[in-house]
Scaffold this active site. Structure first.
Site, PDB file in Angstrom:
ATOM      1  N   HIS A 212       0.856  -1.190   0.000  1.00  0.00           N
ATOM      2  CA  HIS A 212       0.000   0.000   0.000  1.00  0.00           C
ATOM      3  C   HIS A 212       0.888   1.234   0.000  1.00  0.00           C
ATOM      4  CE1 HIS A 212      -3.343  -2.676   1.844  1.00  0.00           C
ATOM      5  NE2 HIS A 212      -3.466  -2.606   0.526  1.00  0.00           N
ATOM      6  N   ALA A 213       0.659   2.090  -0.960  1.00  0.00           N
ATOM      7  CA  ALA A 213       1.609   3.153  -1.281  1.00  0.00           C
ATOM      8  C   ALA A 213       1.861   4.114  -0.128  1.00  0.00           C
ATOM      9  CB  ALA A 213       1.104   3.926  -2.496  1.00  0.00           C
ATOM     10  N   ARG A 214       0.847   4.421   0.662  1.00  0.00           N
ATOM     11  CA  ARG A 214       0.963   5.459   1.690  1.00  0.00           C
ATOM     12  C   ARG A 214       1.713   4.995   2.935  1.00  0.00           C
ATOM     13  NH1 ARG A 214      -5.551   5.559   2.901  1.00  0.00           N
ATOM     14  NH2 ARG A 214      -5.749   3.460   3.802  1.00  0.00           N
ATOM     15  N   ASN A 286      -3.621  -5.841  -2.383  1.00  0.00           N
ATOM     16  CA  ASN A 286      -3.760  -6.804  -1.296  1.00  0.00           C
ATOM     17  C   ASN A 286      -5.192  -7.331  -1.187  1.00  0.00           C
ATOM     18  OD1 ASN A 286      -2.325  -8.325   0.622  1.00  0.00           O
ATOM     19  ND2 ASN A 286      -3.194  -7.117   2.300  1.00  0.00           N
ATOM     20  N   ARG A 287      -5.959  -7.166  -2.268  1.00  0.00           N
ATOM     21  CA  ARG A 287      -7.244  -7.854  -2.425  1.00  0.00           C
ATOM     22  C   ARG A 287      -7.315  -8.552  -3.789  1.00  0.00           C
ATOM     23  NH1 ARG A 287      -6.831  -6.256   1.972  1.00  0.00           N
ATOM     24  NH2 ARG A 287      -8.374  -5.276   3.346  1.00  0.00           N
ATOM     25  N   TYR A 393     -10.684  -8.361  10.898  1.00  0.00           N
ATOM     26  CA  TYR A 393     -11.829  -8.267   9.992  1.00  0.00           C
ATOM     27  C   TYR A 393     -11.570  -9.255   8.871  1.00  0.00           C
ATOM     28  CZ  TYR A 393     -13.005  -3.682  12.035  1.00  0.00           C
ATOM     29  OH  TYR A 393     -13.340  -2.676  12.891  1.00  0.00           O
ATOM     30  N   GLU A 415       1.729  -5.552  10.747  1.00  0.00           N
ATOM     31  CA  GLU A 415       1.324  -4.147  10.796  1.00  0.00           C
ATOM     32  C   GLU A 415       2.287  -3.450  11.744  1.00  0.00           C
ATOM     33  OE1 GLU A 415      -0.923  -2.662   9.051  1.00  0.00           O
ATOM     34  OE2 GLU A 415      -2.074  -4.326   8.207  1.00  0.00           O
TER      35      GLU A 415
END
Length: 794
Positions: A212-214, A286-287, A393, A415
């Site tokens: 994820h870029a951010r 990532n989906r 989730y 994470e």
């Protein structure tokens, strides 16, 4: 066995060995000029808030008013979201309470950009003193490089430099292209071929960042892992073992298009940069993985942050990593996808509510994730919550589910820091980079061991041992893909570098710990030793892995203590100086109270007290730490003359500065004086966060002339707002290190020759005390071996 694709087969040839390991020619990569480029202006009139929804209907209505979800997973419950400020009344009208995290997202982005800009100017000033900021001399690793976030071009150059400086260990390759044709690179790290242990036959572990870029902390963390593993190969036996038993493959930036876009245009962009049409851009890669693609936690809406794409593996970024993994066939065994934020260690499955990970894998994952969490906690005091992904989730089509569900590899999602969105979320200050990377390096070592080795072994290296004394040693063993046999733990040792190693059964101390003692060794002799233990299946592992071919070594020396202070009483230490400004956390001699930054116990095995910065835990982590400036601790006057020419000053110190808003910005200065404090010379500036008592020793003659007016002082400082700084000092000694007359000089004439050998044999035959060379009360082979070793070492 899986059948690789054509691309996979070509990649297999590319990565089959390191005979041609080398850097590659890097094409020009977009790089913005931060000094002239303004912060991206995409967030005017926006804010971030924390909300709690109570139903799917409420969640759906709220998401329609949301610009982006900042939580990793989307579901009913607590979420951090990015919204237009004008939509806040509508969210409130839905009956959803909120907490403001960032009131003005554009102002926050501007401030963060200014911080990155200021640090880059500092980096450039430092670079101007060198020919090239990316060429770091003889070392592949540089902690200073991690003081700031880096653009894609700088990251790839950093990796390429690793391969340039250590082509024997690292190989850089272009493994595919992104949707916008930017190159995706991979660095392979492993030890050179060894007899019966070819690099191409070793199991493969894959790590990748910036999916994820951010999430800027992610690529910085994996860059740290890359250079630290290579840099530690020659000095850390544990890392040496790891790289002799595994291939580590690291993809620095999985989503280069998105990462470039976060620097140029939109700081908090998440997806890749596919043009979906209709004004929508990006697929959440990532989906987009193929295991249970299109299920819960993913969206068919191209405008959604979790848009899963038109089909599984529709995105070239996913195809590249898939084919890279498949190219290794059955050698591919483990994987980590690094993300931010929330401090979590997530294990599969996570594709749907109620998804079950079958045994025995469920227990393996639970134990592994918990042990990795404990490894980080013991290093830095930071807790990463180890849970199954679906317990957070449901999220179908993510990487860990595919690597585990399709390939059978052991796969985790990390994470990283910070713990929650708070004020920084995806945009924490650069000071968080280094401590995050350092704690994850500890976990990464254990991850490789537990997923590639039958059992993992470790032991502390010892440089010196007390001559003519039994020395305790310990071996630590953790089950990996097999179980240890406690009865088989063995220490092998020999005095000198020739002859057979003598085995000794080790004592099982519980919890994977085994103890034994090295035999008494004559002064100035070297002892070599290694450990061995078998699995319950009978397979044997050694530490170091090469066993008798490359054992651990220690030099026997005599240590004569001239002065010793265990800090159990005040022997004349003074607190304070004319320049001290600290308002809290002032030095105090006491039994410390444990915090995440402060030790629970002193260092002295039989003691309780040490000098520590306050020492009380207080009501919170930052309640009793150093604040407001410096606090100084000065020793009484010490006599180093009586310790002789080889006098050393030795102490144990504790230091922590890796927590809080300005983590790693502070330091502790240690100075020494030989004129009763009239002048001072620096011994060290402490910045490391070992989260442990660390022994330091310095030969006084290397600094200046030893006198009877020596003093040492410790100046701990908190000069940056928001940081947590704690320090401690214990067990100060002045001692001489060396050897008296060689004990093999039996006749005492100062010369080692035939007459000493003859005298020893005569004494040995008559069972005289002088021939009991290792002082164990027996006359046997070990005395002869010890005598010959002392004689050979002259």
């Amino acid at each position: 066995m899986r059948t690789p694709s054509v691309l996979s087969t070509s990649l297999l040839v590319l990565f089959s060995g390191l005979a041609a390991a080398q850097p590659i020619n890097i094409p020009d990569i977009e790089r913005i000029n931060i000094s002239t480029h303004a912060a991206p202006k995409a967030y005017q009139g926006q804010m971030t808030i924390r909300v709690r929804t109570n139903s799917q209907a409420q969640l759906d209505a709220m998401l329609a008013l949301t610009e982006s979800v900042w939580s990793e997973r989307t579901g009913v419950g607590v979420l951090d979201i990015q919204i237009k400020r004008s939509n806040l009344p509508a969210i409130t009208k839905l009956g959803i309470a909120h907490e403001v995290l960032i009131a003005d997202l554009q102002a926050h982005t501007d401030a963060s950009w200014a911080q990155v800009k200021a640090q880059e100017q500092i980096d450039q000033q430092n670079a101007d003193q060198n020919a090239d900021q990316n060429q770091r001399g003889v070392s592949v690793h540089d902690d200073a490089w991690f003081a700031n976030y880096k653009q894609l071009a700088d990251i790839i150059t950093y990796y390429n430099n690793i391969a340039t400086l250590r082509p024997d260990l690292a190989s850089m390759a272009d493994v595919g292209d992104s949707i916008q044709a930017n190159d995706i690179f991979a660095l392979t790290i492993t030890a050179p071929d060894a007899p019966g242990n070819l690099a191409a036959d070793r199991p493969v572990v894959l790590w990748h960042g910036a999916t994820h870029a951010r999430e800027w902390v992610s690529p910085m963390t994996v860059a740290y892992l890359a250079s630290k593993f290579v840099d530690s190969y020659d000095t850390d036996p544990r890392v040496n073992d790891i790289l002799h038993t595994a291939r580590i493959v690291i993809v620095p930036v999985t989503n280069p298009d998105g990462y470039l876009y976060t620097w140029s245009t939109e700081r908090f962009w998440r997806k890749n940069r596919r043009n979906n049409g209709g004004g929508s851009f990006g697929v959440d890669i990532n989906r987009n993985w193929g295991y249970e693609w299109g299920g819960q936690g993913a969206s068919s809406d191209p405008f959604s942050d979790v848009y899963h794409g038109v089909s599984a593996f529709s995105e070239p970024e996913n195809q590249t990593l898939r084919d890279l993994a498949l190219s290794y066939g059955d050698d591919f065994v483990a994987h980590i996808d690094y993300h931010t934020f929330s401090q979590l260690i997530l294990w599969p499955f996570g594709y749907a509510d109620g998804a079950v990970t079958p045994e025995p894998d469920r227990t393996f994952y639970d134990n592994l994730a918990t042990d990795l969490s404990n490894e980080i906690l013991s290093f830095s005091g930071i807790f990463y919550n180890p849970i199954q992904s679906v317990d957070l989730y449901a999220a179908a089509g993510d990487s860990s589910d595919w690597f585990y569900g399709e390939l059978g590899a052991k796969s985790l999602t990390f994470e990283l820091r910070p713990s929650d969105g708070g004020f920084d979320g995806f945009d924490p200050p650069p000071s968080i980079i280094l401590p995050t990377a350092q704690e994850n390096y500890e976990a990464a070592k254990l991850f490789v061991e537990r997923t590639t080795q039958a059992i993992s072994l470790s032991a502390a290296a010892i440089d010196f041992i007390e001559a003519n004394t039994l020395t305790p040693v310990s071996l630590f063993v953790a089950d990996g893909i097999a179980s240890q046999d406690p009865a088989s733990a063995t220490l092998f040792a020999r005095i000198g570098s020739t002859g057979a190693f003598t085995p000794a059964a080790m004592t099982n101390a519980g919890s994977g710990s085994y103890t034994s003692t090295l035999p008494a060794t004559p002064c100035n002799s070297t002892i070599e030793y290694y450990f061995q233990i078998a699995t319950t299946a009978g397979d044997t592992s050694s530490f170091p892995s090469a066993g008798s071919s490359l054992p651990l070594t220690a030099l026997a020396q005599e240590f004569t203590v001239a002065f010793e202070d265990d800090m159990e009483t005040n022997t004349g230490w003074t607190v304070g100086s004319g320049t001290d400004t600290a308002t809290t956390g002032v030095w105090n001699r006491m039994n410390p109270e444990s915090t995440a930054a402060q030790p629970e116990d002193d260092h002295t095995p039989t003691g309780t007290d040490c000098w520590v910065t306050d020492g009380l835990a207080g009501t919170s982590l930052g309640n009793r730490d150093i604040d407001g400036g410096a606090t100084t601790l000065t020793s009484p006057m010490l006599d180093a003359i009586i310790a002789g020419d080889e006098a050393e000053i030795v102490y144990y110190r504790w230091y922590s500065n890796d927590q809080g808003g300005a983590a790693n910005e502070d330091s502790m200065l240690v100075e020494i004086s030989n004129d009763n404090g009239n002048s001072w010379v620096e011994l060290e500036t402490v910045t490391e966060n070992a989260n442990d008592w660390v022994e330091k020793r310095f030969r006084i003659a290397d600094i200046f002339v030893a006198t009877d007016q020596m003093r040492i002082r410790f100046i701990a400082s908190d000069l940056f707002s928001g940081s947590i700084v704690e320090a401690g000092v214990d067990d100060l000694r002045i001692e001489s290190v060396g050897c008296s007359a060689n004990p093999a000089d039996i006749n005492g004439d100062g010369v080692l020759n035939f007459f000493d050998v003859s005298a020893f044999l005569s004494a040995f035959g008559n069972l005289e005390p002088i021939a009991d060379f290792n002082n164990d009360g027996m006359w046997n082979f070990f005395d002869v071996s010890a005598f010959l070793a002392a004689f050979a070492n002259g």
